[in-house]
Write a protein that holds these residues in place. Structure first.
Motif, short mmCIF file in Angstrom:
data_model
loop_
_atom_site.label_atom_id
_atom_site.label_comp_id
_atom_site.label_asym_id
_atom_site.label_seq_id
_atom_site.Cartn_x
_atom_site.Cartn_y
_atom_site.Cartn_z
N GLU A 169 0.88 -1.18 0.00
CA GLU A 169 0.00 0.00 0.00
C GLU A 169 0.91 1.22 0.00
O GLU A 169 1.89 1.26 0.75
CB GLU A 169 -0.88 -0.01 1.26
CG GLU A 169 -1.71 1.23 1.47
CD GLU A 169 -2.78 1.41 0.39
OE1 GLU A 169 -2.56 2.25 -0.50
OE2 GLU A 169 -3.82 0.73 0.47
N THR A 170 0.61 2.18 -0.88
CA THR A 170 1.46 3.37 -0.93
C THR A 170 0.62 4.65 -0.89
O THR A 170 1.17 5.74 -0.92
CB THR A 170 2.30 3.40 -2.22
OG1 THR A 170 1.41 3.31 -3.34
CG2 THR A 170 3.29 2.25 -2.27
N TYR A 178 -7.57 3.44 8.17
CA TYR A 178 -6.83 2.18 8.10
C TYR A 178 -5.60 2.22 9.00
O TYR A 178 -4.84 3.18 8.99
CB TYR A 178 -6.43 1.86 6.67
CG TYR A 178 -7.62 1.79 5.74
CD1 TYR A 178 -8.74 1.05 6.09
CD2 TYR A 178 -7.63 2.49 4.55
CE1 TYR A 178 -9.84 0.99 5.25
CE2 TYR A 178 -8.73 2.43 3.70
CZ TYR A 178 -9.83 1.69 4.06
OH TYR A 178 -10.91 1.65 3.24
N ARG A 179 -5.42 1.11 9.74
CA ARG A 179 -4.42 1.13 10.79
C ARG A 179 -2.99 0.86 10.31
O ARG A 179 -2.04 1.31 10.92
CB ARG A 179 -4.81 0.13 11.88
CG ARG A 179 -5.96 0.64 12.74
CD ARG A 179 -6.54 -0.46 13.59
NE ARG A 179 -7.41 -1.32 12.80
CZ ARG A 179 -7.85 -2.51 13.20
NH1 ARG A 179 -7.47 -2.98 14.38
NH2 ARG A 179 -8.66 -3.23 12.45
N GLY A 180 -2.87 0.08 9.24
CA GLY A 180 -1.51 -0.29 8.81
C GLY A 180 -0.78 0.80 8.05
O GLY A 180 0.43 0.75 7.91
N GLY A 181 -1.53 1.79 7.54
CA GLY A 181 -0.90 2.84 6.74
C GLY A 181 -0.34 2.25 5.46
O GLY A 181 -1.02 1.47 4.79
N ASN A 182 0.88 2.64 5.13
CA ASN A 182 1.55 2.07 3.95
C ASN A 182 2.28 0.80 4.37
O ASN A 182 3.32 0.86 5.01
CB ASN A 182 2.53 3.09 3.36
CG ASN A 182 1.79 4.24 2.70
OD1 ASN A 182 0.65 4.10 2.26
ND2 ASN A 182 2.45 5.40 2.65
N ALA A 202 8.04 5.98 2.74
CA ALA A 202 8.22 5.54 1.35
C ALA A 202 8.31 4.02 1.30
O ALA A 202 8.93 3.41 2.16
CB ALA A 202 9.51 6.15 0.80
N VAL A 203 7.68 3.41 0.31
CA VAL A 203 7.84 1.97 0.04
C VAL A 203 8.68 1.86 -1.23
O VAL A 203 8.35 2.47 -2.24
CB VAL A 203 6.47 1.29 -0.15
CG1 VAL A 203 6.63 -0.14 -0.64
CG2 VAL A 203 5.68 1.32 1.16
N THR A 204 9.77 1.08 -1.18
CA THR A 204 10.72 1.09 -2.30
C THR A 204 10.75 -0.23 -3.08
O THR A 204 11.68 -0.49 -3.83
CB THR A 204 12.14 1.45 -1.81
OG1 THR A 204 12.54 0.48 -0.82
CG2 THR A 204 12.19 2.82 -1.19
N VAL A 205 9.76 -1.10 -2.84
CA VAL A 205 9.68 -2.35 -3.62
C VAL A 205 8.30 -2.45 -4.28
O VAL A 205 7.38 -1.72 -3.90
CB VAL A 205 9.91 -3.60 -2.72
CG1 VAL A 205 11.37 -3.70 -2.32
CG2 VAL A 205 9.01 -3.56 -1.49
N ARG A 206 8.19 -3.35 -5.25
CA ARG A 206 6.95 -3.55 -5.99
C ARG A 206 6.48 -4.98 -5.85
O ARG A 206 7.30 -5.90 -5.70
CB ARG A 206 7.15 -3.26 -7.49
CG ARG A 206 7.83 -1.96 -7.83
CD ARG A 206 7.04 -0.75 -7.41
NE ARG A 206 5.69 -0.72 -7.97
CZ ARG A 206 4.74 0.14 -7.58
NH1 ARG A 206 4.99 1.00 -6.59
NH2 ARG A 206 3.54 0.12 -8.13
#
Ligand code: ZN
Length: 265
Positions: A169-170, A178-182, A202-206
């Motif tokens: 999730e980004t 939503y509790r987990g966020g990204n 930031a999430v840096t994987v796909r």
């Protein structure tokens, strides 16, 4: 560490070859592609979160996806079935990486892992509250800007083990409950379990990407309904779900693995 990567790469290549040769044999009822399994998982997780799927049917879909992943990554099967061999592998090699660069077990919340509370947890029922089948690992961030007070830089979230990124999730924003966020979900075929990393910036994987143990996957953030609030110090929420023989998940405390992990300061 490099030796371990070498061994695993060999296993991995062997697996890839086996998979392609067996695809021919199994023509007509082929194994689903990894990206389609990722899409199904992402869709299912969003449905659970939005409560748009019945709990029983969520369980069934989840288990189907997990059986698909097991089939696809079948090199792990002997290890999954042979717990003695698995335990000796985990103890001999640097299997686990500490998930925050520059931090170690001192940063884990609670006393000796007491932040872990699995009672009542149900992945498939978003309404179940009160459990915390996870460890929270805190960074030094007094002004809550997600920048480490000591290094003046964001803190990298590292994958605890090697595996395939299932879903991310980004797009979390402060208006969402939503509790987990990204978050990030990663399937580890050796352990036959799922890792969940929440509250990232930031999430840096796909999805579909293979990550190594210790590889950067995100930066620590404050995303998520509770994590965003001022009363919550900036942290990573990390959970591990062990898959059972029926393909359903059971939370497992990662505290001992965090203590044994590589790369700690
Ligand atoms: Zn947490």
């Amino acid at each position: 560490m490099m030796r371990w990567i070498g061994i695993f790469s060999a296993l991995w290549l062997g697996l890839a070859n086996t998979a392609s040769s067996q695809t021919v044999v199994r023509a007509g009822r082929g194994i689903p592609r990894v990206d389609s399994m990722c899409q199904r998982f992402q869709q299912l997780y969003v449905q659970i979160r939005e409560e748009s799927i019945l709990v029983d049917s969520a369980r069934k879909t989840f288990s189907d996806i997990m059986f698909g992943l097991r089939t696809k990554f079948r090199s792990a099967e002997p290890l999954r079935l042979d717990s003695t061999r698995r335990d000796s592998l985990l103890s001999r090699t640097a299997y686990f990486s500490f998930p925050l660069r520059g931090y170690g077990p001192d940063a884990i919340g609670g006393t000796r892992g007491s932040g872990y509370q699995a009672k009542g947890f149900d992945l498939f029922d978003y309404n179940v509250r009160g459990s915390h089948p996870a460890q929270d690992i805190f960074i030094t961030d007094r002004n809550q800007d997600c920048i480490d007070d000591q290094t003046d830089r964001p803190v990298d979230v590292l994958s605890m083990t090697a595996g395939v990124v299932l879903a991310i999730e980004t797009a979390w924003n402060a208006g969402q409950e939503y509790r987990g966020g990204n978050w990030i979900w990663i399937y580890d075929p050796i352990l036959d379990g799922l890792w969940y990393y929440a509250h990232n910036n930031a999430v840096t994987v796909r999805p579909g990407e293979w990550v190594q143990s210790g590889q950067k996957i995100a930066e620590v953030g404050r995303t998520g309904f509770n994590a965003f609030k001022t009363r919550s110090p900036t942290h990573l929420h990390i959970m591990y779900l062990q898959l059972q023989s029926d393909g359903l998940p059971l939370p497992q405390n990662t505290y001992d693995w965090l203590l044994a992990a590589d790369g700690q300061n």
